[in-house]
Motif scaffolding. Structure first.
Motif, short mmCIF file in Angstrom:
data_model
loop_
_atom_site.label_atom_id
_atom_site.label_comp_id
_atom_site.label_asym_id
_atom_site.label_seq_id
_atom_site.Cartn_x
_atom_site.Cartn_y
_atom_site.Cartn_z
N LEU A 1 0.84 -1.20 0.00
CA LEU A 1 0.00 0.00 0.00
C LEU A 1 0.87 1.24 0.00
O LEU A 1 0.65 2.19 -0.74
N VAL A 2 1.92 1.20 0.83
CA VAL A 2 2.74 2.37 1.02
C VAL A 2 3.72 2.58 -0.13
O VAL A 2 3.98 3.70 -0.54
N TYR A 3 4.23 1.49 -0.72
CA TYR A 3 5.22 1.65 -1.77
C TYR A 3 4.65 1.61 -3.18
O TYR A 3 5.30 2.01 -4.12
N GLU A 4 3.46 1.05 -3.36
CA GLU A 4 2.92 1.00 -4.71
C GLU A 4 1.50 1.55 -4.81
O GLU A 4 0.94 1.61 -5.89
N GLY A 5 0.91 1.91 -3.69
CA GLY A 5 -0.44 2.47 -3.72
C GLY A 5 -1.51 1.46 -4.10
O GLY A 5 -2.53 1.82 -4.64
N VAL A 6 -1.25 0.18 -3.79
CA VAL A 6 -2.21 -0.88 -4.17
C VAL A 6 -2.61 -1.64 -2.91
O VAL A 6 -1.77 -1.96 -2.09
N ARG A 7 -3.89 -1.89 -2.78
CA ARG A 7 -4.33 -2.75 -1.69
C ARG A 7 -4.38 -4.18 -2.21
O ARG A 7 -5.25 -4.54 -2.99
#
Lengths: 118, 296
Positions: free
Chosen positions: B109-115
């Motif tokens: 989430l923090v490094y790629e913006g994906v859940r």
């Protein structure tokens, strides 16, 4: 505070250590006024996060600078900011600069600078 | 045996094979310690885990070392061990009347913006903490968005989506993750003998990997108890395993046409072994290989 996209407001922190990266040789600057990053808004862009081969960029929710609020509640998970956390791991490929649609990223490695065409 | 096994293992058993380490009430026997731990669990996420990507946090070696010694620990395990761990966790969950859920990977989430829903959490910490989206997200009809509607949605997620995960489902999920090429980690987040989560991640965004290799705090993720070994007689150099190793241990020589695995670099995740169609790669215990015996 100013409105960057429909749903999110991004706090502008001037002369912020974190927004400039840590290493002195490598400086990655993200222009917060141009950047269209958004964690939740589908129109926001996350291209630099996806494209960087060494994961220089990272995001985190903003912390309010209001110290009368207890520390646990200072974090606002509805608004996220983009940081060049691992700036000194940058290999200088310039993919983020090229892929950024707004031209918000500039890289300075020693004397060499990689900037979007203006 | 690794550091955690020597400290928390039960007479020659590995620390994640010891059933007591899954039980909240065994790790924290008295009432006051239990309350203290519960408060701490509720606090950790709000105060630190959002800040995975914060330079002040992830690049501060001193801070990371202190945090590691306060009871953060994890280890890479193979898929077979992972299934054992999930089985033990399932039993512990039934005994303590808590739940096992799938959560999103906070690092990704923090490094790629994906859940990406690739972590399994279980036991008391999951029941207590209010981690966003710790539960299975309905695949259709939920879009995540800022503003008021998103806050309401988050409230809904907190209430309803903590769907308990069954063992059979977990088995299938692990199989899927193995195919995707994610390594498996068994971990404790701040209460060391207590095992509370399983991660399936990649080098690209794993915060624990960064803590070890970029910040130099080794305790965050230890190497596994197994090492991959190639049997050159049955290896056909088909190339199935070449892109599986994320630790830079597996190497193909184009001139002599063979595959070798560096035992000092191998973390024992078992991804190369599961990809091999000829069973030419075997996972052997670390004790059997003298060079890598004491490398954790």
């Amino acid at each position: 505070m100013y409105q960057s996209s429909k749903s999110e407001a991004i706090e502008v922190i001037l002369n912020d250590e974190a927004s400039r990266g840590i290493s002195k040789d490598v400086q990655i600057t993200i222009d917060r006024k141009k950047c269209n990053f958004s964690m939740y808004d589908p129109t926001g862009c996350q291209k630099c996060l996806r494209i960087c081969p060494v994961n220089v960029f990272a995001t985190r929710p903003i912390e309010k600078r209001n110290f009368s609020i207890p520390p646990k509640e200072r974090i606002d998970p509805t608004v996220w900011i983009l940081l060049p956390t691992w700036a000194d791991w940058c290999n200088g490929c310039g993919a983020c600069v090229q892929s950024c649609p707004k031209g918000a990223i500039t890289i300075q490695i020693g004397k060499k600078s990689i900037a979007p065409p203006s | 045996m690794c550091t955690w096994c020597n400290q928390h293992g039960d007479r020659g058993h590995k620390w994640y094979e010891t059933f007591d380490n899954y039980l909240f009430k065994k790790v924290f026997p008295d009432e006051a310690a239990q309350q203290n731990a519960k408060q701490k669990i509720a606090g950790t996420f709000a105060s630190t885990e959002w800040r995975y990507s914060d330079p002040e946090f992830i690049r501060n070696q001193q801070f990371l070392k202190e945090r590691a010694s306060s009871g953060f620990g994890s280890q890479i395990i193979t898929k077979e061990e992972m299934l054992k761990v999930v089985k033990l966790a399932d039993e512990a969950v039934k005994r303590e009347d808590t739940i096992m859920v799938v959560g999103h990977c906070p690092c990704r989430l923090v490094y790629e913006g994906v859940r990406d829903y690739v972590c399994i959490g279980f036991g008391m910490p999951v029941a207590v903490s209010m981690e966003v989206g710790y539960g299975r997200l309905p695949s259709e009809g939920l879009t995540e968005f800022g503003g008021r509607e998103w806050k309401e949605l988050r409230r809904e997620i907190r209430k309803g989506v903590k769907v308990p995960l069954k063992y059979e489902e977990a088995e299938q999920l692990i199989e899927e993750w193995e195919k995707r090429g994610l390594w498996h980690i068994v971990m404790s987040r701040g209460r060391l003998p207590l095992i509370e989560a399983i991660c399936n991640c990649e080098k690209r965004y794993c915060t624990y990997w960064m803590n070890r290799f970029r910040s130099g705090v080794k305790e965050y993720v230890l190497k596994g108890h197994f090492i991959a070994r190639v049997d050159p007689l049955s290896c056909t150099t088909c190339g199935q395993c070449w892109d599986r190793c994320q630790f830079g241990a597996l190497h193909y020589s184009a001139t002599s046409k063979n595959v070798d695995i560096d035992p000092t670099a191998c973390f024992g995740c078992g991804l190369c072994a599961s990809a091999c169609p000829n069973q030419a790669i075997r996972m052997v215990p670390r004790e059997e290989i003298p060079v890598a015996q004491n490398l954790w």
